[in-house]
Design a protein around this motif. Structure first.
Motif, PDB file in Angstrom:
ATOM      1  N   LYS A  70       0.833  -1.213   0.000  1.00 35.64           N
ATOM      2  CA  LYS A  70       0.000   0.000   0.000  1.00 35.64           C
ATOM      3  C   LYS A  70       0.864   1.259   0.000  1.00 35.64           C
ATOM      4  CE  LYS A  70      -2.254   1.210   3.754  1.00 35.64           C
ATOM      5  NZ  LYS A  70      -3.164   0.915   4.857  1.00 35.64           N
ATOM      6  N   GLU A  71       1.933   1.246   0.809  1.00 40.96           N
ATOM      7  CA  GLU A  71       2.807   2.435   0.880  1.00 40.96           C
ATOM      8  C   GLU A  71       3.443   2.733  -0.472  1.00 40.96           C
ATOM      9  OE1 GLU A  71       4.099   1.562   5.511  1.00 40.96           O
ATOM     10  OE2 GLU A  71       5.566   1.249   3.915  1.00 40.96           O
ATOM     11  N   ILE A  72       3.936   1.688  -1.126  1.00 40.38           N
ATOM     12  CA  ILE A  72       4.614   1.887  -2.418  1.00 40.38           C
ATOM     13  C   ILE A  72       3.616   2.374  -3.473  1.00 40.38           C
ATOM     14  CG2 ILE A  72       5.885   0.732  -4.284  1.00 40.38           C
ATOM     15  CD1 ILE A  72       7.091  -1.090  -2.081  1.00 40.38           C
ATOM     16  N   ILE A  73       2.436   1.775  -3.485  1.00 36.40           N
ATOM     17  CA  ILE A  73       1.417   2.200  -4.462  1.00 36.40           C
ATOM     18  C   ILE A  73       1.023   3.658  -4.204  1.00 36.40           C
ATOM     19  CG2 ILE A  73      -0.958   1.819  -5.277  1.00 36.40           C
ATOM     20  CD1 ILE A  73      -0.502  -1.203  -4.712  1.00 36.40           C
ATOM     21  N   THR A  74       0.827   4.005  -2.946  1.00 35.95           N
ATOM     22  CA  THR A  74       0.419   5.375  -2.605  1.00 35.95           C
ATOM     23  C   THR A  74       1.469   6.376  -3.064  1.00 35.95           C
ATOM     24  OG1 THR A  74      -0.756   4.492  -0.707  1.00 35.95           O
ATOM     25  CG2 THR A  74      -0.334   6.856  -0.688  1.00 35.95           C
ATOM     26  N   GLU A  75       2.725   6.048  -2.786  1.00 34.96           N
ATOM     27  CA  GLU A  75       3.836   6.927  -3.189  1.00 34.96           C
ATOM     28  C   GLU A  75       3.826   7.151  -4.707  1.00 34.96           C
ATOM     29  OE1 GLU A  75       8.256   6.016  -2.456  1.00 34.96           O
ATOM     30  OE2 GLU A  75       7.207   5.698  -0.553  1.00 34.96           O
ATOM     31  N   LEU A  76       3.661   6.039  -5.438  1.00 36.78           N
ATOM     32  CA  LEU A  76       3.679   6.135  -6.904  1.00 36.78           C
ATOM     33  C   LEU A  76       2.473   6.877  -7.459  1.00 36.78           C
ATOM     34  CD1 LEU A  76       4.928   2.664  -8.010  1.00 36.78           C
ATOM     35  CD2 LEU A  76       5.758   4.843  -8.884  1.00 36.78           C
ATOM     36  N   CYS A  77       1.351   6.707  -6.785  1.00 42.83           N
ATOM     37  CA  CYS A  77       0.125   7.373  -7.248  1.00 42.83           C
ATOM     38  C   CYS A  77       0.228   8.890  -7.096  1.00 42.83           C
ATOM     39  CB  CYS A  77      -1.102   6.826  -6.517  1.00 42.83           C
ATOM     40  SG  CYS A  77      -1.611   5.222  -7.157  1.00 42.83           S
ATOM     41  N   HIS A  78       1.157   9.358  -6.308  1.00 45.90           N
ATOM     42  CA  HIS A  78       1.359  10.802  -6.198  1.00 45.90           C
ATOM     43  C   HIS A  78       2.214  11.329  -7.342  1.00 45.90           C
ATOM     44  CE1 HIS A  78       0.038  10.308  -1.889  1.00 45.90           C
ATOM     45  NE2 HIS A  78      -0.764  11.220  -2.395  1.00 45.90           N
ATOM     46  N   LYS A  79       2.770  10.421  -8.130  1.00 43.45           N
ATOM     47  CA  LYS A  79       3.550  10.849  -9.305  1.00 43.45           C
ATOM     48  C   LYS A  79       2.632  10.853 -10.528  1.00 43.45           C
ATOM     49  CE  LYS A  79       7.774   9.286  -7.320  1.00 43.45           C
ATOM     50  NZ  LYS A  79       8.895   8.415  -7.278  1.00 43.45           N
ATOM     51  N   VAL A  86      -0.158  -3.707 -10.408  1.00 37.60           N
ATOM     52  CA  VAL A  86      -0.208  -4.056  -8.987  1.00 37.60           C
ATOM     53  C   VAL A  86      -0.493  -5.542  -8.831  1.00 37.60           C
ATOM     54  CG1 VAL A  86      -0.957  -1.745  -8.266  1.00 37.60           C
ATOM     55  CG2 VAL A  86      -2.697  -3.489  -8.723  1.00 37.60           C
ATOM     56  N   GLY A  87      -0.076  -6.110  -7.694  1.00 39.06           N
ATOM     57  CA  GLY A  87      -0.351  -7.514  -7.405  1.00 39.06           C
ATOM     58  C   GLY A  87      -1.851  -7.735  -7.284  1.00 39.06           C
ATOM     59  N   GLY A  88      -2.269  -8.969  -7.528  1.00 40.19           N
ATOM     60  CA  GLY A  88      -3.694  -9.298  -7.543  1.00 40.19           C
ATOM     61  C   GLY A  88      -4.414  -9.071  -6.224  1.00 40.19           C
ATOM     62  N   GLY A  89      -3.658  -8.905  -5.129  1.00 40.36           N
ATOM     63  CA  GLY A  89      -4.303  -8.697  -3.829  1.00 40.36           C
ATOM     64  C   GLY A  89      -4.311  -7.231  -3.402  1.00 40.36           C
ATOM     65  N   ALA A  90      -3.672  -6.374  -4.171  1.00 41.26           N
ATOM     66  CA  ALA A  90      -3.555  -4.968  -3.763  1.00 41.26           C
ATOM     67  C   ALA A  90      -4.917  -4.297  -3.604  1.00 41.26           C
ATOM     68  CB  ALA A  90      -2.701  -4.200  -4.776  1.00 41.26           C
ATOM     69  N   GLN A  93      -7.395  -3.753  -0.454  1.00 39.57           N
ATOM     70  CA  GLN A  93      -7.332  -2.613   0.458  1.00 39.57           C
ATOM     71  C   GLN A  93      -8.100  -1.429  -0.127  1.00 39.57           C
ATOM     72  OE1 GLN A  93      -3.312  -2.524   2.502  1.00 39.57           O
ATOM     73  NE2 GLN A  93      -2.674  -3.312   0.521  1.00 39.57           N
ATOM     74  N   GLN A  94      -9.095  -1.009   0.652  1.00 39.53           N
ATOM     75  CA  GLN A  94      -9.942   0.107   0.216  1.00 39.53           C
ATOM     76  C   GLN A  94      -9.109   1.356  -0.136  1.00 39.53           C
ATOM     77  OE1 GLN A  94     -13.741   0.464   0.767  1.00 39.53           O
ATOM     78  NE2 GLN A  94     -13.282   2.149  -0.624  1.00 39.53           N
ATOM     79  N   GLU A  95      -8.083   1.632   0.687  1.00 33.89           N
ATOM     80  CA  GLU A  95      -7.261   2.835   0.428  1.00 33.89           C
ATOM     81  C   GLU A  95      -6.543   2.744  -0.919  1.00 33.89           C
ATOM     82  OE1 GLU A  95      -5.907   2.029   4.437  1.00 33.89           O
ATOM     83  OE2 GLU A  95      -5.081   4.065   4.406  1.00 33.89           O
ATOM     84  N   VAL A  96      -6.124   1.528  -1.268  1.00 35.91           N
ATOM     85  CA  VAL A  96      -5.465   1.338  -2.565  1.00 35.91           C
ATOM     86  C   VAL A  96      -6.468   1.565  -3.693  1.00 35.91           C
ATOM     87  CG1 VAL A  96      -4.324  -0.340  -4.082  1.00 35.91           C
ATOM     88  CG2 VAL A  96      -3.668  -0.212  -1.668  1.00 35.91           C
ATOM     89  N   MET A 101      -8.197   4.804  -8.122  1.00 43.17           N
ATOM     90  CA  MET A 101      -9.293   5.341  -8.939  1.00 43.17           C
ATOM     91  C   MET A 101      -9.190   6.856  -9.105  1.00 43.17           C
ATOM     92  SD  MET A 101     -11.112   2.874 -10.112  1.00 43.17           S
ATOM     93  CE  MET A 101     -12.643   3.624 -10.655  1.00 43.17           C
ATOM     94  N   SER A 102      -8.584   7.531  -8.128  1.00 41.43           N
ATOM     95  CA  SER A 102      -8.529   8.991  -8.261  1.00 41.43           C
ATOM     96  C   SER A 102      -7.279   9.471  -9.004  1.00 41.43           C
ATOM     97  CB  SER A 102      -8.644   9.672  -6.895  1.00 41.43           C
ATOM     98  OG  SER A 102      -7.540   9.325  -6.115  1.00 41.43           O
ATOM     99  N   SER A 103      -6.228   8.665  -9.033  1.00 45.55           N
ATOM    100  CA  SER A 103      -4.996   9.187  -9.639  1.00 45.55           C
ATOM    101  C   SER A 103      -4.570   8.441 -10.908  1.00 45.55           C
ATOM    102  CB  SER A 103      -3.849   9.142  -8.619  1.00 45.55           C
ATOM    103  OG  SER A 103      -3.571   7.810  -8.283  1.00 45.55           O
ATOM    104  N   CYS A 104      -5.276   7.384 -11.257  1.00 41.95           N
ATOM    105  CA  CYS A 104      -4.851   6.569 -12.416  1.00 41.95           C
ATOM    106  C   CYS A 104      -6.051   6.266 -13.326  1.00 41.95           C
ATOM    107  CB  CYS A 104      -4.320   5.208 -11.955  1.00 41.95           C
ATOM    108  SG  CYS A 104      -3.056   5.251 -10.684  1.00 41.95           S
ATOM    109  N   MET A 105      -5.732   5.898 -14.570  1.00 39.88           N
ATOM    110  CA  MET A 105      -6.736   5.248 -15.415  1.00 39.88           C
ATOM    111  C   MET A 105      -6.553   3.758 -15.101  1.00 39.88           C
ATOM    112  SD  MET A 105      -6.027   7.200 -19.030  1.00 39.88           S
ATOM    113  CE  MET A 105      -7.382   6.472 -19.940  1.00 39.88           C
ATOM    114  N   VAL A 106      -7.562   3.154 -14.507  1.00 36.60           N
ATOM    115  CA  VAL A 106      -7.418   1.768 -14.030  1.00 36.60           C
ATOM    116  C   VAL A 106      -8.016   0.774 -15.029  1.00 36.60           C
ATOM    117  CG1 VAL A 106      -7.984   0.139 -12.176  1.00 36.60           C
ATOM    118  CG2 VAL A 106      -7.473   2.527 -11.609  1.00 36.60           C
TER     119      VAL A 106
END
Ligand code: S3P
Length: 182
Positions: A70-79, A86-90, A93-96, A101-106
């Protein structure tokens, strides 16, 4: 001061979906076609611990793995301008899910159970979540996980086409979105 929304052309592109559906392969191809950096979250974690994901799971446990993920994804989503798989289990986590959804085209890469189960021997050794489970357990997990992937902007069916064709199709749809919503 209110943070301005990132223009769609600069948004990260993210790939989610069940283990072994081809997120890394597609992510890599799409990144090359768009001249962007590609980041595979599992590879980042494995490099950080200098060991494979299976060993990391054994050593620190799933909870600590999810926290780091979650920390690594969050950091990257700020770029911006990244292609991320992302791994299939990411998305458990609701925060992920929210930051994705707010920072990427998913893009959700979807494969039918029928096609997926034929690949199991190729992936089981490197996927701790699958180890020690019966085929029935894995099928149950496969269908349960569909719920977490329901949060996405675009769904791509992986069953019928070659990866190169799928990547081209995704790039076309990204470019169309850029044009439409610029
Ligand atoms: C996991 C998926 C894996 C990896 C870890 C846990 C999961 O990534 O993050 O083994 O819980 O679905 P892939 O989806 O790239 O296999």
């Amino acid at each position: 001061m209110e943070k301005r929304e990132t223009p769609i052309r600069e948004k990260n592109i993210m790939f989610t979906g069940f283990m072994g559906v081809g997120k890394t392969t597609i992510g890599n191809l799409v990144a090359k076609k768009l001249y962007r950096d590609f980041i595979d979250i599992d590879a980042v974690i494995a490099a950080e611990y200098e060991k494979p994901i299976t060993e990391i799971f054994q050593e620190i446990g799933e909870k600590a793995f999810r926290q780091r993920e979650k920390e690594i994804i969050t950091e990257l989503c700020h770029k911006k301008l990244k292609v991320i798989s992302v791994g299939g289990g990411a998305f458990l986590q609701q925060e992920v899910r929210d930051i994705a959804m707010s920072s990427c085209m998913v893009f959700y890469l979807d494969l039918s159970w029928g096609s997926w189960k034929d690949r199991i021997n190729l992936i089981i050794d490197s996927r701790p979540v699958l180890q020690g489970k019966s085929m029935e357990d894995i099928e149950k997990l496969f269908y349960e996980r569909q719920k977490i992937y329901s949060q996405h902007h675009s769904k791509v069916t992986m069953d019928k086409q070659e990866v190169e064709e799928i990547a081209d199709h995704i790039v076309d749809s990204i470019k169309l979105a850029w044009e439409l919503y610029d």
